[in-house]
Design a protein around this motif. Structure first.
Motif, PDB file in Angstrom:
ATOM      1  N   VAL A 103     -10.763  -2.145  -0.214  1.00  0.00           N
ATOM      2  CA  VAL A 103     -11.406  -2.563   0.788  1.00  0.00           C
ATOM      3  C   VAL A 103     -11.122  -1.724   2.138  1.00  0.00           C
ATOM      4  CG1 VAL A 103     -11.590  -4.847   2.552  1.00  0.00           C
ATOM      5  CG2 VAL A 103     -11.133  -4.964  -0.154  1.00  0.00           C
ATOM      6  N   ASP A 104     -12.044  -1.123   2.598  1.00  0.00           N
ATOM      7  CA  ASP A 104     -11.805  -0.341   3.734  1.00  0.00           C
ATOM      8  C   ASP A 104     -11.016  -0.699   4.734  1.00  0.00           C
ATOM      9  OD1 ASP A 104     -12.274   2.279   4.866  1.00  0.00           O
ATOM     10  OD2 ASP A 104     -13.580   1.199   6.328  1.00  0.00           O
ATOM     11  N   GLY A 105      -9.693   0.080   5.143  1.00  0.00           N
ATOM     12  CA  GLY A 105      -8.827  -0.496   6.160  1.00  0.00           C
ATOM     13  C   GLY A 105      -7.935  -1.371   5.690  1.00  0.00           C
ATOM     14  N   GLU A 106      -8.000  -1.926   4.478  1.00  0.00           N
ATOM     15  CA  GLU A 106      -6.895  -2.715   3.850  1.00  0.00           C
ATOM     16  C   GLU A 106      -6.129  -2.254   2.928  1.00  0.00           C
ATOM     17  OE1 GLU A 106      -6.197  -5.748   5.139  1.00  0.00           O
ATOM     18  OE2 GLU A 106      -8.111  -6.337   6.140  1.00  0.00           O
ATOM     19  N   SER A 107      -4.924  -2.520   2.418  1.00  0.00           N
ATOM     20  CA  SER A 107      -3.966  -1.958   1.627  1.00  0.00           C
ATOM     21  C   SER A 107      -3.689  -3.144   0.492  1.00  0.00           C
ATOM     22  CB  SER A 107      -2.705  -1.542   2.122  1.00  0.00           C
ATOM     23  OG  SER A 107      -1.923  -3.061   2.446  1.00  0.00           O
ATOM     24  N   PHE A 108      -2.973  -2.532  -0.870  1.00  0.00           N
ATOM     25  CA  PHE A 108      -2.572  -3.699  -1.710  1.00  0.00           C
ATOM     26  C   PHE A 108      -1.825  -4.651  -1.118  1.00  0.00           C
ATOM     27  CE2 PHE A 108       0.082  -4.581  -5.185  1.00  0.00           C
ATOM     28  CZ  PHE A 108      -0.596  -4.756  -6.570  1.00  0.00           C
ATOM     29  N   VAL A 109      -0.905  -4.401  -0.326  1.00  0.00           N
ATOM     30  CA  VAL A 109      -0.006  -5.205   0.313  1.00  0.00           C
ATOM     31  C   VAL A 109      -0.730  -6.233   1.220  1.00  0.00           C
ATOM     32  CG1 VAL A 109       1.905  -5.653   1.725  1.00  0.00           C
ATOM     33  CG2 VAL A 109       2.119  -3.843   0.216  1.00  0.00           C
ATOM     34  N   SER A 110      -1.729  -5.653   2.056  1.00  0.00           N
ATOM     35  CA  SER A 110      -2.354  -6.729   3.004  1.00  0.00           C
ATOM     36  C   SER A 110      -3.173  -7.657   2.244  1.00  0.00           C
ATOM     37  CB  SER A 110      -3.124  -6.020   3.848  1.00  0.00           C
ATOM     38  OG  SER A 110      -4.359  -5.367   3.102  1.00  0.00           O
ATOM     39  N   LEU A 111      -3.803  -7.480   1.008  1.00  0.00           N
ATOM     40  CA  LEU A 111      -4.510  -8.219   0.247  1.00  0.00           C
ATOM     41  C   LEU A 111      -3.882  -9.003  -1.000  1.00  0.00           C
ATOM     42  CD1 LEU A 111      -7.718  -5.945   0.002  1.00  0.00           C
ATOM     43  CD2 LEU A 111      -7.078  -8.074   1.475  1.00  0.00           C
ATOM     44  N   TRP A 112      -2.406  -8.965  -1.008  1.00  0.00           N
ATOM     45  CA  TRP A 112      -1.593  -9.470  -1.855  1.00  0.00           C
ATOM     46  C   TRP A 112      -1.761 -10.840  -2.170  1.00  0.00           C
ATOM     47  CZ3 TRP A 112       0.505  -8.144  -6.292  1.00  0.00           C
ATOM     48  CH2 TRP A 112       1.342  -9.129  -7.180  1.00  0.00           C
ATOM     49  N   TRP A 113      -2.089 -11.619  -3.237  1.00  0.00           N
ATOM     50  CA  TRP A 113      -2.455 -12.991  -3.366  1.00  0.00           C
ATOM     51  C   TRP A 113      -1.270 -14.064  -2.880  1.00  0.00           C
ATOM     52  CZ3 TRP A 113      -0.106 -16.381  -7.029  1.00  0.00           C
ATOM     53  CH2 TRP A 113       0.644 -15.650  -7.994  1.00  0.00           C
ATOM     54  N   GLU A 114      -0.174 -13.672  -2.861  1.00  0.00           N
ATOM     55  CA  GLU A 114       0.857 -14.380  -2.539  1.00  0.00           C
ATOM     56  C   GLU A 114       1.099 -14.204  -1.057  1.00  0.00           C
ATOM     57  OE1 GLU A 114       3.862 -15.234  -6.150  1.00  0.00           O
ATOM     58  OE2 GLU A 114       3.938 -13.163  -5.428  1.00  0.00           O
ATOM     59  N   GLY A 115       0.456 -13.492  -0.258  1.00  0.00           N
ATOM     60  CA  GLY A 115       0.570 -13.024   1.132  1.00  0.00           C
ATOM     61  C   GLY A 115       1.441 -11.933   1.347  1.00  0.00           C
ATOM     62  N   PRO A 116       1.046 -11.140   2.483  1.00  0.00           N
ATOM     63  CA  PRO A 116       1.535  -9.733   2.234  1.00  0.00           C
ATOM     64  C   PRO A 116       2.992  -9.861   2.726  1.00  0.00           C
ATOM     65  CG  PRO A 116       0.180 -10.052   4.217  1.00  0.00           C
ATOM     66  CD  PRO A 116      -0.151 -11.400   3.074  1.00  0.00           C
ATOM     67  N   GLU A 117       3.593 -10.839   3.497  1.00  0.00           N
ATOM     68  CA  GLU A 117       5.018 -10.831   3.718  1.00  0.00           C
ATOM     69  C   GLU A 117       5.902 -10.662   2.278  1.00  0.00           C
ATOM     70  OE1 GLU A 117       2.716 -13.064   4.463  1.00  0.00           O
ATOM     71  OE2 GLU A 117       2.446 -12.472   6.707  1.00  0.00           O
ATOM     72  N   ARG A 118       5.344 -11.540   1.431  1.00  0.00           N
ATOM     73  CA  ARG A 118       6.236 -11.815   0.155  1.00  0.00           C
ATOM     74  C   ARG A 118       6.231 -10.372  -0.705  1.00  0.00           C
ATOM     75  NH1 ARG A 118       6.524 -16.583  -4.003  1.00  0.00           N
ATOM     76  NH2 ARG A 118       8.018 -15.657  -5.420  1.00  0.00           N
TER      77      ARG A 118
END
Length: 234
Positions: A103-118
């Motif tokens: 997704v343009d401008g997004e990362s694997f972390v930012s879209l992580w299903w449990e939340g990017p913080e985790r």
């Protein structure tokens, strides 16, 4: 002849495609499993996500491959989706195997299903690397004990920079000719981004009744799906 370029997901290298590659070659096609920088036998290389995109593009251009079916599993769907638009007329089709998509401008972390913080906290706790899975993490994925042991033994830490760096797309991903393989033991439905992409006429969905690592649990079935995808026209 189709040239299959196959990229494994997090923690894994080209070795994980061995059974599928043999089946594709036996059917008369080229099969080129690829290890991304920072993983497996390339684990000493520094790597961000754009490094991985370039790894894929460079493999295709170095081998001068055409009629390419580009296959991305899990994490690698993100760099594979970006590489697909950069190889131009060499591309025949993309196959996303139970994978994320860019997704343009997004990362694997930012879209992580449990939340990017985790996920970010997990990377920080491991000096910027994503720790490999344990046997318990692979439970319920249709793997035998031997297959589970093989995956655990072959996995290496995944470079966190590749997970936190954003994707860069220059045109809508829905314009690509693509097949999405959903592995049902890992959940019956893809994420919302993939579900929307599957509404495009050049995308199609195929379900496999196995877990997240079908190249290990069901290589014959996955090879069959890849051969069928090679016959598709956008």
């Amino acid at each position: 002849m189709t040239e299959f370029v196959m990229v494994a997901g997090a923690w894994l290298g080209a070795w994980v495609w061995g059974d599928v590659a043999r089946l594709l070659r036996a059917a008369g096609h080229g099969a080129h499993p690829l290890t991304l920088s920072g993983l497996a036998e390339k684990r000493d290389a520094l790597a961000g996500q754009q490094t991985h995109v370039q790894d894929i593009v460079d493999e295709i251009t170095r081998r001068d491959l055409h009629e390419v079916v580009l296959v991305g599993h899990s994490y690698s769907g993100i760099p594979v989706g970006q590489a697909a638009e950069r190889i131009g007329g060499r591309l025949s089709r993309v196959v996303f195997v139970d994978s994320e998509v860019p997704v343009d401008g997004e990362s694997f972390v930012s879209l992580w299903w449990e939340g990017p913080e985790r996920l970010a906290a997990s990377l920080a706790a491991n000096d910027g690397w994503w720790a490999p899975p344990t046997a318990g993490d692979l439970a319920g994925q249709g793997l035998s004990d031997a297959q589970t042991a093989r995956l655990v033994a072959g996995a290496t830490p995944h470079p966190g920079a590749s997970l936190s760096e954003p994707a860069v797309l220059t045109r809508p991903l829905g314009a690509l000719p693509a097949t999405y393989v959903k592995c049902l033991l890992d959940g019956p439905e893809p994420n919302a981004t993939v579900a929307e992409l599957l509404t495009h006429e050049t995308w199609r969905r195929v379900d496999l009744g196995t877990g997240h690592w079908p190249m290990v649990s069901e290589p014959e079935e996955l090879a069959r799906v890849l051969l069928a995808a090679a016959e598709e026209r956008g």
